[in-house]
Design a protein around this motif. Structure first.
Motif, PDB file in Angstrom:
ATOM      1  N   HIS A  36       4.141  29.775  44.161  1.00  0.00           N
ATOM      2  CA  HIS A  36       3.943  28.514  44.894  1.00  0.00           C
ATOM      3  C   HIS A  36       5.208  28.064  45.623  1.00  0.00           C
ATOM      4  N   ILE A  37       6.027  29.011  46.047  1.00  0.00           N
ATOM      5  CA  ILE A  37       7.179  28.698  46.892  1.00  0.00           C
ATOM      6  C   ILE A  37       6.709  28.719  48.337  1.00  0.00           C
ATOM      7  N   VAL A  38       6.949  27.633  49.056  1.00  0.00           N
ATOM      8  CA  VAL A  38       6.482  27.534  50.434  1.00  0.00           C
ATOM      9  C   VAL A  38       7.597  27.730  51.446  1.00  0.00           C
ATOM     10  N   ARG A  39       8.838  27.628  50.994  1.00  0.00           N
ATOM     11  CA  ARG A  39       9.973  27.738  51.914  1.00  0.00           C
ATOM     12  C   ARG A  39      11.170  28.320  51.162  1.00  0.00           C
ATOM     13  N   MET A  40      11.936  29.181  51.842  1.00  0.00           N
ATOM     14  CA  MET A  40      13.153  29.729  51.254  1.00  0.00           C
ATOM     15  C   MET A  40      14.274  29.659  52.288  1.00  0.00           C
ATOM     16  N   ILE A  41      15.409  29.133  51.854  1.00  0.00           N
ATOM     17  CA  ILE A  41      16.616  29.203  52.675  1.00  0.00           C
ATOM     18  C   ILE A  41      17.382  30.426  52.194  1.00  0.00           C
ATOM     19  N   ALA A  42      17.473  31.436  53.034  1.00  0.00           N
ATOM     20  CA  ALA A  42      18.149  32.681  52.654  1.00  0.00           C
ATOM     21  C   ALA A  42      19.660  32.458  52.727  1.00  0.00           C
ATOM     22  N   THR A  43      20.336  32.750  51.620  1.00  0.00           N
ATOM     23  CA  THR A  43      21.766  32.426  51.521  1.00  0.00           C
ATOM     24  C   THR A  43      22.591  33.637  51.079  1.00  0.00           C
ATOM     25  N   PRO A  44      22.679  34.685  51.908  1.00  0.00           N
ATOM     26  CA  PRO A  44      23.548  35.797  51.543  1.00  0.00           C
ATOM     27  C   PRO A  44      24.990  35.328  51.389  1.00  0.00           C
ATOM     28  N   HIS A  45      25.731  36.046  50.570  1.00  0.00           N
ATOM     29  CA  HIS A  45      27.120  35.663  50.315  1.00  0.00           C
ATOM     30  C   HIS A  45      27.959  35.747  51.585  1.00  0.00           C
ATOM     31  N   PHE A  46      28.840  34.761  51.747  1.00  0.00           N
ATOM     32  CA  PHE A  46      29.966  34.877  52.672  1.00  0.00           C
ATOM     33  C   PHE A  46      31.214  34.835  51.814  1.00  0.00           C
ATOM     34  N   HIS A  47      31.787  36.001  51.595  1.00  0.00           N
ATOM     35  CA  HIS A  47      32.931  36.133  50.696  1.00  0.00           C
ATOM     36  C   HIS A  47      33.846  37.209  51.281  1.00  0.00           C
ATOM     37  N   PRO A  48      34.753  36.829  52.180  1.00  0.00           N
ATOM     38  CA  PRO A  48      35.604  37.824  52.831  1.00  0.00           C
ATOM     39  C   PRO A  48      36.292  38.738  51.827  1.00  0.00           C
ATOM     40  N   GLY A  49      36.265  40.032  52.146  1.00  0.00           N
ATOM     41  CA  GLY A  49      36.817  41.031  51.257  1.00  0.00           C
ATOM     42  C   GLY A  49      35.802  41.589  50.281  1.00  0.00           C
ATOM     43  N   ARG A  50      34.662  40.925  50.159  1.00  0.00           N
ATOM     44  CA  ARG A  50      33.614  41.397  49.252  1.00  0.00           C
ATOM     45  C   ARG A  50      32.273  41.464  49.958  1.00  0.00           C
ATOM     46  N   HIS A  51      31.799  40.340  50.451  1.00  0.00           N
ATOM     47  CA  HIS A  51      30.557  40.278  51.221  1.00  0.00           C
ATOM     48  C   HIS A  51      30.855  39.443  52.458  1.00  0.00           C
ATOM     49  N   SER A  52      30.890  40.069  53.607  1.00  0.00           N
ATOM     50  CA  SER A  52      31.352  39.351  54.792  1.00  0.00           C
ATOM     51  C   SER A  52      30.364  39.409  55.947  1.00  0.00           C
ATOM     52  N   ALA A  53      29.074  39.383  55.638  1.00  0.00           N
ATOM     53  CA  ALA A  53      28.075  39.312  56.704  1.00  0.00           C
ATOM     54  C   ALA A  53      28.326  38.069  57.546  1.00  0.00           C
ATOM     55  N   SER A  54      28.387  38.247  58.840  1.00  0.00           N
ATOM     56  CA  SER A  54      28.635  37.111  59.730  1.00  0.00           C
ATOM     57  C   SER A  54      27.368  36.309  59.934  1.00  0.00           C
ATOM     58  N   GLY A  55      27.538  35.086  60.418  1.00  0.00           N
ATOM     59  CA  GLY A  55      26.392  34.259  60.728  1.00  0.00           C
ATOM     60  C   GLY A  55      25.444  34.948  61.691  1.00  0.00           C
TER      61      GLY A  55
END
Length: 238
Positions: A36-55
């Protein structure tokens, strides 16, 4: 119970330590609908040096996921965001759009090292506030410096928003044996719940059981504030 918005999850494929493939992402979304989840805000990590996917990478991947979900008839609304690890350059990256706020708002889902000292945590949160952002402290239950309610109340007095993982409400063994966070929820200290889902295997969705506890233990007004009004404050700001 309101249609649930999950405002903290790592379901975009291949961007961090969350979902690895588009197939896994689709499986998470199917399970999200079942719970029953109707909405999800996807929040990948922003952690320079480890997880650095850009906006920009996040937005591009999110659009791919939306198209695939539409083709499969999955109706969960998907919005962009990131879980941002605090460091001295974070504000600059947010200002440039290299790191994302939640759903294009001024709300920032921010995390720190769990071992950080209280003064460092508060300085970082204050820097975000001083630059016009509204920090939401991700999975606040992990910070050793926040083990007492006095420290939590000081944060609340400063206008800091607190996010608790849904499944923290249901854990019964290990470090969660003494579940002080249930008391925090009853006393109105929590502003958001999020799954922190990382896929189908690592930290999968366990929202249904948590929502049953919420229904039994939180008033209608508390549920309205956490599950609806506070979420709309984010959505309506973009």
């Amino acid at each position: 119970m309101y249609g649930i918005t999950d405002m903290h999850c790592h379901i975009l494929p291949g961007l961090d330590d969350g979902a690895k493939t588009m197939e896994e992402t689709m499986a998470v979304l199917v399970e999200a609908e079942r719970q029953h989840i109707v909405r999800m805000i996807a929040t990948p990590h922003f952690h320079p040096g480890r997880h650095s996917a850009s906006g920009r990478q996040v937005l591009r991947t999110l659009n791919r996921v939306r198209r695939c979900a539409d083709n499969l008839g999955i109706s969960v609304e998907l919005l962009p965001g990131q879980e941002c690890f605090y460091y001295t350059g974070l504000v600059e990256e947010l200002d440039k759009g290299n790191a994302l706020t939640l759903a294009g708002s001024r709300y920032v889902l921010v995390e720190f090292d769990p071992d950080c000292i209280y003064s460092y945590l508060t300085r970082g949160l204050q820097e975000l506030q001083d630059n016009g952002y509204m920090p939401i402290l991700a999975h606040y239950e992990r910070y050793y410096c926040l083990s007492g309610q006095d420290s939590l109340r000081r944060l609340k007095d400063k206008g800091i928003l607190l996010q608790l993982n849904f499944d923290t409400l249901t854990r019964r063994r290990g470090p969660f044996h003494k579940n002080q966070w249930k008391a925090d929820a009853r006393e109105g200290l929590i502003d958001y719940f999020g799954s922190d889902c990382h896929g189908t295997e690592f930290r999968p969705l366990h929202i249904t059981e948590a929502c049953a506890w919420i229904n039994r233990n939180l008033s209608g007004e508390q549920q309205e504030r956490i599950l609806n009004r506070n979420i709309q404050n984010i959505i309506n700001m973009n």
